[in-house]
Design a protein around this motif. Structure first.
Motif, PDB file in Angstrom:
ATOM      1  N   UNK A 189     -10.214   0.097  -1.211  1.00 48.40           N
ATOM      2  CA  UNK A 189     -10.791  -1.229  -2.169  1.00 48.40           C
ATOM      3  C   UNK A 189      -9.762  -2.143  -1.738  1.00 48.40           C
ATOM      4  N   UNK A 190      -8.224  -0.811  -1.854  1.00 46.73           N
ATOM      5  CA  UNK A 190      -7.141  -1.887  -1.018  1.00 46.73           C
ATOM      6  C   UNK A 190      -7.020  -2.059  -0.296  1.00 46.73           C
ATOM      7  N   UNK A 191      -7.718  -1.689   0.945  1.00 45.84           N
ATOM      8  CA  UNK A 191      -7.262  -1.993   1.873  1.00 45.84           C
ATOM      9  C   UNK A 191      -8.568  -3.292   2.199  1.00 45.84           C
ATOM     10  N   UNK A 192      -9.528  -3.297   1.905  1.00 42.99           N
ATOM     11  CA  UNK A 192      -9.808  -4.057   1.811  1.00 42.99           C
ATOM     12  C   UNK A 192      -9.957  -5.875   1.650  1.00 42.99           C
ATOM     13  N   UNK A 209       0.602  -1.276   0.301  1.00 45.60           N
ATOM     14  CA  UNK A 209       0.034   0.497   0.340  1.00 45.60           C
ATOM     15  C   UNK A 209       0.964   1.364  -0.474  1.00 45.60           C
ATOM     16  N   UNK A 210       2.200   1.222   0.486  1.00 41.49           N
ATOM     17  CA  UNK A 210       3.038   2.226   0.294  1.00 41.49           C
ATOM     18  C   UNK A 210       2.836   3.450   1.890  1.00 41.49           C
ATOM     19  N   UNK A 211       1.606   3.593   1.958  1.00 43.51           N
ATOM     20  CA  UNK A 211       0.992   5.993   2.202  1.00 43.51           C
ATOM     21  C   UNK A 211      -0.012   4.866   3.383  1.00 43.51           C
ATOM     22  N   UNK A 212       0.076   4.988   4.616  1.00 42.78           N
ATOM     23  CA  UNK A 212      -1.355   4.772   5.070  1.00 42.78           C
ATOM     24  C   UNK A 212      -2.643   5.496   5.134  1.00 42.78           C
ATOM     25  N   UNK A 213      -1.698   6.520   5.646  1.00 44.81           N
ATOM     26  CA  UNK A 213      -2.508   7.979   5.438  1.00 44.81           C
ATOM     27  C   UNK A 213      -3.130   7.601   4.060  1.00 44.81           C
ATOM     28  N   UNK A 214      -4.834   7.957   3.608  1.00 47.13           N
ATOM     29  CA  UNK A 214      -5.583   7.552   3.207  1.00 47.13           C
ATOM     30  C   UNK A 214      -5.893   8.818   1.922  1.00 47.13           C
ATOM     31  N   UNK A 215      -5.719  10.475   2.309  1.00 44.55           N
ATOM     32  CA  UNK A 215      -5.266  11.486   1.825  1.00 44.55           C
ATOM     33  C   UNK A 215      -3.918  11.523   0.711  1.00 44.55           C
ATOM     34  N   UNK A 216      -2.906  11.399   1.799  1.00 44.20           N
ATOM     35  CA  UNK A 216      -1.237  11.161   1.402  1.00 44.20           C
ATOM     36  C   UNK A 216      -0.973   9.897  -0.172  1.00 44.20           C
ATOM     37  N   UNK A 217      -2.094   9.075   0.346  1.00 45.27           N
ATOM     38  CA  UNK A 217      -1.698   7.546   0.041  1.00 45.27           C
ATOM     39  C   UNK A 217      -2.249   8.373  -1.844  1.00 45.27           C
ATOM     40  N   UNK A 218      -2.979   8.692  -2.118  1.00 47.82           N
ATOM     41  CA  UNK A 218      -4.157   8.998  -3.132  1.00 47.82           C
ATOM     42  C   UNK A 218      -3.071  10.574  -3.792  1.00 47.82           C
ATOM     43  N   UNK A 219      -2.022  11.184  -3.180  1.00 51.00           N
ATOM     44  CA  UNK A 219      -1.053  12.029  -3.759  1.00 51.00           C
ATOM     45  C   UNK A 219       0.188  11.045  -4.482  1.00 51.00           C
ATOM     46  N   UNK A 220       0.407  10.595  -3.402  1.00 45.85           N
ATOM     47  CA  UNK A 220       1.752   9.689  -3.287  1.00 45.85           C
ATOM     48  C   UNK A 220       2.149   8.969  -4.404  1.00 45.85           C
ATOM     49  N   UNK A 221       0.601   8.145  -4.561  1.00 47.79           N
ATOM     50  CA  UNK A 221       0.373   6.821  -5.198  1.00 47.79           C
ATOM     51  C   UNK A 221      -0.815   7.103  -6.252  1.00 47.79           C
ATOM     52  N   UNK A 222      -0.481   8.179  -6.719  1.00 47.43           N
ATOM     53  CA  UNK A 222      -1.375   8.908  -7.928  1.00 47.43           C
ATOM     54  C   UNK A 222      -2.199   7.147  -9.413  1.00 47.43           C
ATOM     55  N   UNK A 223      -0.823   6.279  -9.592  1.00 43.64           N
ATOM     56  CA  UNK A 223      -1.487   5.482 -10.368  1.00 43.64           C
ATOM     57  C   UNK A 223      -1.845   4.218  -9.022  1.00 43.64           C
ATOM     58  N   UNK A 224      -1.896   3.474  -7.963  1.00 48.32           N
ATOM     59  CA  UNK A 224      -2.476   2.530  -7.049  1.00 48.32           C
ATOM     60  C   UNK A 224      -4.021   3.407  -7.113  1.00 48.32           C
ATOM     61  N   UNK A 225      -4.491   4.844  -6.388  1.00 49.76           N
ATOM     62  CA  UNK A 225      -5.259   5.491  -6.439  1.00 49.76           C
ATOM     63  C   UNK A 225      -6.540   5.458  -8.007  1.00 49.76           C
ATOM     64  N   UNK A 226      -5.584   5.229  -8.569  1.00 45.95           N
ATOM     65  CA  UNK A 226      -6.731   5.332  -9.558  1.00 45.95           C
ATOM     66  C   UNK A 226      -7.757   4.277  -9.905  1.00 45.95           C
ATOM     67  N   UNK A 227      -6.615   3.304 -10.430  1.00 48.19           N
ATOM     68  CA  UNK A 227      -6.541   2.114 -10.243  1.00 48.19           C
ATOM     69  C   UNK A 227      -7.539   0.900  -9.839  1.00 48.19           C
ATOM     70  N   UNK A 228      -7.342   0.904  -8.198  1.00 47.27           N
ATOM     71  CA  UNK A 228      -8.025  -0.026  -7.251  1.00 47.27           C
ATOM     72  C   UNK A 228      -8.651   1.220  -5.936  1.00 47.27           C
ATOM     73  N   UNK A 229      -7.059   2.837  -5.558  1.00 43.00           N
ATOM     74  CA  UNK A 229      -7.506   3.197  -4.549  1.00 43.00           C
ATOM     75  C   UNK A 229      -8.147   2.480  -3.420  1.00 43.00           C
ATOM     76  N   UNK A 230      -7.572   3.298  -2.096  1.00 38.18           N
ATOM     77  CA  UNK A 230      -6.918   3.210  -0.333  1.00 38.18           C
ATOM     78  C   UNK A 230      -8.264   2.377  -0.157  1.00 38.18           C
TER      79      UNK A 230
END
Ligand code: SF4
Length: 442
Positions: free
Chosen positions: A319-322, A296-317
Motif C-alpha cells: 500500500x505504501x508503494x501504491x 519507505x526506508x527499506x526497499x526489500x519487501x520482507x526486510x521492510x516488514x522486519x525493520x519497520x514493523x510499525x509501518x508494516x502493521x499500519x500501512x504495509x509495503x
C-alpha cells in the motif's frame, strides 16, 4: 567501530577506492567514508566551534551520532556544528563538500586546527595527517539568541531549513519502532541534557510560523549568501492515533498552511510523513506543499516488514508503494521523494548476506520508482547506539558508493529532476547524510 587496522589505513583505502570507482567523483568516495566512520574533534577544534553555530535540537529527528552524549567525554555533542564543509586538500575536493557531523571519538577522522585553520585529518602514528581543509563554520544567525513568549529558544523550534514539529513517534517500543531509528531516545536524551526544553512533545503552529518568518523574511537578506536557506522541511514522528486531538493529516497540514502564509511562494516547502492517497496529497499541495518525502526506508519487501514493523502493521509495503506512485500524479516528478536508510538491509541476522544482493535490491527499487516518477533519497545509515540495531557493523564504504552510483545512473536514465529542492553535483549538493546527490563528473 573502527578497528586498529582501519585506523591506520584510511588514506590507502580511499586511494584504492578511487581506482576501483574511477567513474565516480572523489567527493563521493571521501564523503561516504567519513559518514561511515563519523568524526572525532581535538579540543582546539572544539574551542573554535564555540564561536560559530553548533548543533541544536531544532532540526534533527535523530541523533546521527555514533555514541551517546555521555560517551563523548568532551561535550562534543553540544560543541560541534551540524556539518563540516570540506574543500581542496590531498584530493582537490571541489565546492563545499557537506558532511554531517556524526560524533565518534574513536574515528580515524579527526577535526583539528592546523596553523590557524580547521582541517579534517587522519590519525597517523600518534599524530594527525591533514586530508582536507574545512570552510569556515557557519556564523551564528540573529534568531539563535531569540526566544518565544513561553521562553522556548527559536533555535529549538526550527534549524534554518528543518522543523521537527512532533519530537516523538507514535510507533513506540521494540514491536513498533523502525529498528534503525532513535527518535524517541534522542528526544529523551536531548531533554536530559537540557538542549530540548520545549515543554510539550510538539511545537505549536504559531511558534513554528513565527520562527519561519524570522528566518525567511526578516533576517534572510542580512545573512551571507552562502548561508541563506532556500527550502524548508516540516518533519516529525508518525501519528498513528491522534495528537492534539487531530489525526496525522489534520495535524501536519496546519503547519504547511501557516508556514506558506508566512514565507510566501519563493521558497520550497517539503514535508515528511506517511504516504497519502491522491485526494489527501492534493489538499496538502493546495495548502502550499511542493514535495513530499514519504519515507519507505527499506526497499526489500520482507526486510521492510522486519525493520519497520510499525509501518508494516499500519500501512504495509504494498500500500505504501501504491500510494507513493499515485502521489506523483498530484505532486509531479521530483515532488515525491521517499527516504531510504541505506545499509540497514545488511543488518544481521535477518538482512542480506552479501553486498551484491543488497545492491541488486536497490538497483531494482530505484529503477521501479524512477520509472514511475518517484525520486528516492538515499540516506547513509548511521548505527546509532540507542536504536534497536545498535552494535551492528556498518557496511563497507564500497557499498554506499555502489548505491550512489546506481541511484545516479537511473536518475540520468529516467531523465528526472532532483528530489525536492536538491542541487546535484560534487561539492554542490547540500545534503549532508549521503553522497548520491554529489554524483556528477569525476
Ligand atoms: S516511523 Fe519509524 S523512522 Fe519514522 S520516526 Fe517513527 S520509528 Fe522513526
Amino acid at each position: 567501530m573502527a578497528t586498529q587496522h582501519d585506523i591506520k589505513s584510511r588514506r590507502a583505502e580511499l586511494e584504492a577506492l578511487f581506482k576501483v570507482f574511477s567513474d565516480v567523483p572523489r567527493e563521493v568516495v571521501v564523503k561516504e567514508d567519513i559518514l561511515r566512520y563519523g568524526q572525532a574533534f581535538t579540543e582546539a577544534a572544539l574551542k573554535v566551534g564555540e564561536h560559530y553555530r553548533t548543533k541544536t535540537y531544532g532540526g534533527w529527528l535523530f541523533s546521527f551520532d555514533r555514541v551517546t552524549p555521555d560517551q563523548a567525554k568532551h561535550g562534543e555533542v553540544n560543541r560541534v556544528p551540524d556539518y563540516l564543509e570540506l574543500k581542496g586538500g590531498l584530493y582537490g575536493l571541489r565546492g563545499r563538500l557537506r558532511v554531517r557531523c556524526r560524533v565518534n571519538p574513536d574515528s580515524p577522522y579527526v577535526v583539528d586546527q592546523v596553523e590557524g585553520k580547521l582541517w579534517l585529518c587522519e590519525r597517523d602514528n600518534g599524530g594527525l595527517a591533514p586530508i582536507a581543509e574545512l570552510w569556515e563554520y557557519r556564523p551564528v544567525p540573529r534568531y539563535w539568541s531569540m526566544k518565544l513568549a513561553d521562553g522556548s529558544p527559536y533555535n529549538q523550534v526550527i534549524r534554518d531549513d528543518f522543523a521537527t514539529v512532533f519530537m516523538y513517534c507514535q510507533h513506540w517500543g521494540p514491536d513498533e519502532e523502525c529498528r534503525f531509528c532513535d527518535i524517541n531516545e534522542n528526544a529523551r536524551m536531548s531533554r536530559e541534557r537540557g538542549v530540548l526544553t520545549i515543554p510539550r512533545p510538539f511545537k505549536s503552529v504559531e511558534q513554528v510560523a513565527e520562527v519561519a518568518e524570522e528566518i525567511f523574511v526578516r533576517e534572510w537578506d542580512e545573512r551571507p549568501e552562502y548561508d541563506r536557506p532556500h527550502n524548508m522541511t516540516i518533519s516529525g514522528g508518525a501519528i498513528t492515533n491522534k495528537l492534539e486531538g487531530l489525526p496525522e493529516n489534520e495535524f501536519y497540514i496546519r503547519y504547511v498552511r501557516a508556514i506558506r502564509e508566512k514565507i510566501g511562494q519563493r521558497f520550497h516547502l517539503n514535508m515528511q510523513s506517511g504516504p497519502k492517497s491522491k485526494e489527501e496529497i492534493r489538499v496538502f499541495k493546495e495548502a502550499g506543499l511542493d514535495s513530499h518525502s514519504t519515507n519507505l526506508e527499506v526497499w526489500d519487501k520482507e526486510l521492510f516488514a522486519i525493520i519497520c514493523p510499525g509501518k508494516q502493521r499500519v500501512i504495509g509495503w504494498d500500500e505504501w508503494v501504491r500510494r507513493m506512485v499515485g502521489e506523483v500524479e498530484v505532486m509531479g516528478e521530483g515532488g515525491v521523494t521517499p527516504g531510504f536508510v541505506i545499509g540497514c538491509e545488511l543488518a544481521q541476522p535477518f538482512g542480506f548476506k552479501t553486498v551484491d544482493e543488497a545492491v541488486k535490491s536497490y538497483e531494482e527499487g530505484f529503477d521501479f520508482l524512477m520509472a514511475h516518477g518517484v525520486v528516492p533519497r538515499p540516506i547513509s545509515w548511521c548505527v546509532e547506539p540507542r536504536s534497536a540495531l545498535a552494535g551492528q557493523e556498518t557496511p563497507p564504504t564500497e557499498y554506499f558508493i555502489r548505491i550512489d552510483r546506481a541511484w545516479y545512473e537511473r536518475w540520468i536514465k529516467h531523465r528526472l529532476p532532483p528530489p525536492g529542492s536538491y542541487k546535484i553535483g560534487p561539492g554542490i549538493s547540500e545534503y549532508p547524510n549521503n553522497a548520491a546527490a554529489d554524483m556528477g563528473h569525476p
